[in-house]
Design an enzyme around this catalytic site. Structure first.
Site, mmCIF file in Angstrom:
data_model
loop_
_atom_site.group_PDB
_atom_site.id
_atom_site.type_symbol
_atom_site.label_atom_id
_atom_site.label_comp_id
_atom_site.label_asym_id
_atom_site.label_seq_id
_atom_site.Cartn_x
_atom_site.Cartn_y
_atom_site.Cartn_z
ATOM 1 N N ASP A 171 -2.032 6.396 11.965
ATOM 2 C CA ASP A 171 -1.339 5.741 10.857
ATOM 3 C C ASP A 171 0.010 6.439 10.652
ATOM 4 O O ASP A 171 0.081 7.550 10.142
ATOM 5 C CB ASP A 171 -2.201 5.848 9.600
ATOM 6 C CG ASP A 171 -1.530 5.252 8.366
ATOM 7 O OD1 ASP A 171 -0.327 4.907 8.430
ATOM 8 O OD2 ASP A 171 -2.207 5.137 7.326
ATOM 9 N N SER A 215 0.809 -1.214 0.000
ATOM 10 C CA SER A 215 0.000 0.000 0.000
ATOM 11 C C SER A 215 0.851 1.277 0.000
ATOM 12 O O SER A 215 0.388 2.326 -0.437
ATOM 13 C CB SER A 215 -0.943 0.006 1.202
ATOM 14 O OG SER A 215 -0.202 -0.119 2.388
ATOM 15 N N HIS A 272 1.795 5.105 6.329
ATOM 16 C CA HIS A 272 1.555 5.687 5.006
ATOM 17 C C HIS A 272 1.907 7.172 5.027
ATOM 18 O O HIS A 272 2.299 7.698 6.061
ATOM 19 C CB HIS A 272 0.093 5.453 4.610
ATOM 20 C CG HIS A 272 -0.245 3.997 4.569
ATOM 21 N ND1 HIS A 272 -0.803 3.335 5.625
ATOM 22 C CD2 HIS A 272 -0.058 3.082 3.602
ATOM 23 C CE1 HIS A 272 -0.959 2.047 5.311
ATOM 24 N NE2 HIS A 272 -0.504 1.870 4.088
#
Ligand SMILES: *[C@@H]1O[C@H](CO)[C@@H](O)[C@H](O)[C@H]1NC(C)=O
Ligand SMILES: *[C@@H]1O[C@H](CO)[C@@H](O)[C@H](O)[C@H]1NC(C)=O
Ligand SMILES: *[C@@H]1O[C@H](CO)[C@@H](O)[C@H](O)[C@H]1NC(C)=O
Ligand SMILES: *[C@@H]1O[C@H](CO)[C@@H](O)[C@H](O)[C@H]1NC(C)=O
Ligand SMILES: *[C@@H]1O[C@H](CO)[C@@H](O)[C@H](O)[C@H]1NC(C)=O
Ligand SMILES: *[C@@H]1O[C@H](CO)[C@@H](O)[C@H](O)[C@H]1NC(C)=O
Ligand SMILES: *[C@@H]1O[C@H](CO)[C@@H](O)[C@H](O)[C@H]1NC(C)=O
Ligand SMILES: *[C@@H]1O[C@H](CO)[C@@H](O)[C@H](O)[C@H]1NC(C)=O
Ligand SMILES: *[C@@H]1O[C@H](CO)[C@@H](O)[C@H](O)[C@H]1NC(C)=O
Length: 419
Positions: free
Chosen positions: A396, A148, A399
């Site tokens: 998070d 990702s 990312h």
């Protein structure tokens, strides 16, 4: 014995749990957005800037002059504050934006993370030019292969192209049960694609949206199922790291679900080495050396533990608005032994006559604890009150917000591709 999992089970890796699963978000909006963009005069782009990292006000970039990527180490440099030219595009003007990366849309209020330019010590980065790039990609197929984080880089790439050549990317197409997402620039007969395979080799997490991180079983010696879909591409960008980060890897010999398979817990480095060996053997045999350009993105750092940059509390990247200023800083989530395995694999390929360019983005990204979404992204599962009360519990820090750090990775990629 080995099962394929179709359920998403909460994991302790808060940030990876849902985000690796998701991203249905950007399937949508392929309608035309007229981004009216007039290129500014070269000379005016970098007049005003402030260098917060080193307080050195002398490093003016004179665009398109000194950018030889052969003679100069583009990865050795510093971040320079530049709110005139950065961000290179606007979050809400990119039709390919993912809700996992759209930090502004999900409430982030500080925007300095968007205003940094990477300045190599020895030379200047070539300025991104979408027209030049698309000409370079004419009649070609470019594929990003990985997890990702790699998908985020692909989104960034699409946003950059869209900013410079609006509407060039006309269609988005899913195939191979969504493992492959294709963006087409018909006018150029060019494709910019993303192929999901978080470990490069085959695994039980090969479904882009339904997979489980913790129970992943890898087939470290099998890659055909994936590779057959990208082997003929002209430009290939690989990356695999985060999914391997665990002490042991469930490793399978033989095929999934067949009785003759052997499943073992293998020390992770050993398994990583096997996986990369499988990958490199495939390349050596199947890649057309006269046609394909190969790149490997070095490991992207994470910023999950504030202790690592000297904070005493149980913090994460949440609320971090400034980068780390310590030269050469390295968090302990960055595993140099894995970096070494990648280097050795690439060196070995070189001896066998195949060039893979290592894109050494680890160090420059290490500084950017300010670049992650933390809580500012779409959440796929409802958050409990307990979580809401403690934002660090679901931050998070893996990312990267867009626009942001991955745009710079792509500028570095562009410097090589456009040469
Ligand atoms: C991009 O390159 C084209 C062709 O070389 C040139 O005409 C154009 O001005 C460039 N655009 C920018 C923004 O530099
Ligand atoms: C990557 O870049 C960093 C910073 O310039 C450097 O210290 C390191 O040796 C480089 N690693 C490789 C494999 O080139
Ligand atoms: C850039 O930042 C400086 C200092 O923070 C500010 O004075 C200036 O208005 C900003 N320029 C733009 C174009 O945002
Ligand atoms: C161009 O880069 C080289 C190093 O690659 C450096 O020695 C030289 O001074 C640079 N020239 C200019 C004009 O910046
Ligand atoms: C379009 O590009 C593909 C490769 O991506 C190539 O095989 C094909 O010949 C190209 N079509 C034309 C009309 O040039
Ligand atoms: C896509 O999924 C269906 C059912 O899940 C399966 O039968 C089919 O073989 C898959 N296709 C590919 C190309 O993997
Ligand atoms: C690659 O190019 C070289 C020199 O141009 C040529 O000798 C060789 O046959 C080509 N190989 C393939 C597989 O096309
Ligand atoms: C950090 O977390 C530990 C365990 O979760 C807890 O015992 C400790 O009190 C926390 N420290 C701070 C400063 O919040
Ligand atoms: C990372 O650093 C923290 C705090 O300094 C330490 O407690 C932890 O054990 C380290 N982890 C690894 C894998 O080295």
């Amino acid at each position: 014995m080995a099962k394929v999992y179709y359920h998403i089970v909460p994991s302790t890796i808060g940030s990876m749990r849902c985000s690796l699963r998701s991203s249905v978000a950007f399937l949508i909006t392929i309608f035309v957005i007229c981004v009216i963009y007039f290129p500014r005069e070269n000379g005016r782009l970098y007049d005003q800037k402030k260098d917060l990292l080193t307080d050195d006000h002398t490093s003016k970039r004179s665009p398109d002059q000194n950018h030889s990527s052969d003679s100069c180490d583009l990865f050795s440099g510093k971040w320079v504050f530049d709110n005139e030219s950065y961000p290179l595009y606007k979050e809400d003007e990119c039709p390919f934006m993912s809700d996992l990366l759209a930090c502004k849309k999900f409430g982030r209020k500080d925007f300095n993370y968007q205003h940094w330019r990477w300045q190599p010590h020895q030379c200047n980065l070539r300025r991104f030019n979408g027209t030049v790039l698309l000409e370079r990609l004419r009649n070609k197929r470019m594929v990003f292969v990985g997890d990702s984080v790699m998908r985020g880089q692909w989104v960034s790439f699409a946003c950059l192209v869209n900013k410079f050549v609006p509407r060039a990317l006309e269609s988005m197409h899913f195939s191979f049960n969504h493992s492959l997402i294709t963006l087409r620039a018909e006018e150029y007969n060019a494709s910019i694609e993303f192929y999901w395979s978080p470990l490069l080799v085959e695994s039980t997490s090969d479904h882009q949206w339904n997979h489980r991180f913790h129970s992943t079983i890898v087939r470290a010696q099998a890659i055909y199922k994936h590779a057959k879909h990208w082997t003929d591409a002209d430009i290939l960008i690989f990356g695999t790291y985060l999914w391997w980060r665990r002490p042991f890897m469930n490793t399978l010999w033989g095929s999934l679900g067949s009785a003759d398979g052997i499943l073992k817990r293998v020390e992770m480095l050993r398994s990583y080495e096997m996986g990369l060996k499988t990958w490199s053997d495939w390349l050596e045999i199947h890649i057309d050396r006269n046609k394909s350009q190969l790149y490997f993105m070095s490991m992207p750092p994470t910023h999950r533990r504030a202790e690592e940059w000297g904070k005493s509390t149980n913090g994460t990247c949440y609320n971090e608005q400034e980068m780390i200023k310590e030269e050469g800083y390295r968090g302990n989530g960055t595993d140099l032994r894995m970096m070494r395995i990648v280097e050795d694999t690439i060196d070995e390929l070189k001896r066998r006559g195949l060039q893979v360019k290592l894109m050494n983005i680890t160090q420059l990204s290490e500084y950017r604890k300010d670049g992650h979404p933390s809580i500012y992204r779409k959440q796929w599962l409802a958050l409990s009150e307990e979580q809401l009360a403690k934002p660090t519990s679901y931050s998070d820090c893996t990312h990267w917000c867009l626009p942001g750090v991955p745009d710079v990775w792509n500028e570095l990629l562009y410097a090589h591709i456009s040469t």
